[in-house]
Scaffold this active site. Structure first.
Site, PDB file in Angstrom:
ATOM      1  N   ARG A  34      66.150 -26.978 -11.750  1.00  0.00           N
ATOM      2  CA  ARG A  34      65.107 -27.195 -10.746  1.00  0.00           C
ATOM      3  C   ARG A  34      65.649 -27.855  -9.471  1.00  0.00           C
ATOM      4  O   ARG A  34      65.180 -27.570  -8.364  1.00  0.00           O
ATOM      5  CB  ARG A  34      63.999 -28.055 -11.371  1.00  0.00           C
ATOM      6  CG  ARG A  34      62.792 -28.340 -10.470  1.00  0.00           C
ATOM      7  CD  ARG A  34      61.753 -29.138 -11.256  1.00  0.00           C
ATOM      8  NE  ARG A  34      60.736 -29.740 -10.402  1.00  0.00           N
ATOM      9  CZ  ARG A  34      59.591 -29.152 -10.068  1.00  0.00           C
ATOM     10  NH1 ARG A  34      59.329 -27.939 -10.501  1.00  0.00           N
ATOM     11  NH2 ARG A  34      58.728 -29.766  -9.307  1.00  0.00           N
ATOM     12  N   ILE A  60      56.868 -27.033  -4.119  1.00  0.00           N
ATOM     13  CA  ILE A  60      57.263 -26.610  -5.460  1.00  0.00           C
ATOM     14  C   ILE A  60      56.354 -27.374  -6.419  1.00  0.00           C
ATOM     15  O   ILE A  60      56.208 -28.596  -6.318  1.00  0.00           O
ATOM     16  CB  ILE A  60      58.758 -26.912  -5.725  1.00  0.00           C
ATOM     17  CG1 ILE A  60      59.180 -26.451  -7.126  1.00  0.00           C
ATOM     18  CG2 ILE A  60      59.104 -28.363  -5.520  1.00  0.00           C
ATOM     19  CD1 ILE A  60      60.681 -26.569  -7.381  1.00  0.00           C
ATOM     20  N   SER A  61      55.685 -26.650  -7.317  1.00  0.00           N
ATOM     21  CA  SER A  61      54.704 -27.274  -8.206  1.00  0.00           C
ATOM     22  C   SER A  61      55.359 -28.248  -9.175  1.00  0.00           C
ATOM     23  O   SER A  61      56.542 -28.132  -9.500  1.00  0.00           O
ATOM     24  CB  SER A  61      53.966 -26.204  -9.010  1.00  0.00           C
ATOM     25  OG  SER A  61      53.247 -25.332  -8.169  1.00  0.00           O
ATOM     26  N   GLN A  62      54.555 -29.212  -9.648  1.00  0.00           N
ATOM     27  CA  GLN A  62      55.080 -30.149 -10.634  1.00  0.00           C
ATOM     28  C   GLN A  62      55.463 -29.385 -11.905  1.00  0.00           C
ATOM     29  O   GLN A  62      54.860 -28.344 -12.232  1.00  0.00           O
ATOM     30  CB  GLN A  62      54.064 -31.240 -10.939  1.00  0.00           C
ATOM     31  CG  GLN A  62      52.898 -30.799 -11.801  1.00  0.00           C
ATOM     32  CD  GLN A  62      51.882 -31.902 -12.015  1.00  0.00           C
ATOM     33  OE1 GLN A  62      50.833 -31.913 -11.396  1.00  0.00           O
ATOM     34  NE2 GLN A  62      52.190 -32.820 -12.913  1.00  0.00           N
TER      35      GLN A  62
END
Length: 213
Positions: A34, A60-62
């Site tokens: 990530r 960017i999503s959790q």
């Protein structure tokens, strides 16, 4: 920083404890780096329990939301998947680990270019890219076994339902511009079946079947 340890810790503390149990999803989240999908200055925060900016007013999503949406698709490895909102490419990588082919659409060329570079550098060869209005789907490649929408929509875009195979699953955030609910849409012989997966907050889905830019 030991990024592998950070990924392992992320999976155990943010995903497993919140009920993510699909072993394939957990393995993908342990594997995909990530930190390579965010700016180098934010790499140390990449495995924290929150979204991060990626430029162009996008995020960017959790990790938990990525895992939740991915698990809801029920991927087994043979599927053809459509993703709306490539963004950083992180969700794309997770899908590419779990499906046969991923078709991803991003409306912002600079984001797609960067995501493609990172994904190519990591060896993902089962991803096809397009710049455009994701709310229209990718009709010439339909039907899709699974569709994932990484932006908040005011409604379920009808073209996506039309491009979903029988028995296919669509996951998207739906609501107003401040908050949404994650919705699982399944195409069944009787029509479509909707299930709510919980609250969330995403950037706007912009396009003909989304919000105006």
């Amino acid at each position: 920083m030991n990024f592998q340890k950070a990924r392992d810790r992320m999976v155990e503390t943010q995903l497993v404890t919140r009920g993510i149990h699909d072993p394939r999803v957990l393995d993908a989240m342990r594997k995909v780096p990530r930190h390579l999908f965010v700016d180098e200055a934010l790499a140390a925060q990449a495995y924290a329990d929150h979204p991060l900016p990626i430029g162009e007013k996008q995020t960017i999503s959790q990790p938990y939301i990525v895992a939740l949406m991915t698990e809801a698709l029920g991927l087994e490895g043979h599927e053809k998947v459509l993703e709306l909102g490539t963004g950083s490419g992180y969700q794309t990588a997770v899908l590419a680990e779990l499906a046969d082919r991923v078709f991803t659409i991003e409306r912002i060329p600079s984001l797609l270019h960067r995501a493609r570079e990172v994904l190519n550098s990591l060896g993902y060869r089962n991803v096809v890219y397009r710049v455009g209005d994701g709310t229209l789907g990718w009709p010439e490649e339909a039907p899709f076994d699974a569709i994932l929408v990484s932006a908040g929509a005011p409604r379920v875009p009808q073209p996506l339902v039309d491009q979903l195979s029988m028995g296919g699953r669509l996951v998207l955030p739906m609501g107003d511009r401040l908050s949404q609910e994650l919705i699982l849409v399944e195409r069944v012989p009787e029509g479509i079946r909707k299930t709510t997966l919980g609250g969330c907050r995403f950037v706007d889905l912009v396009g003909k079947w989304g919000w105006e830019e």
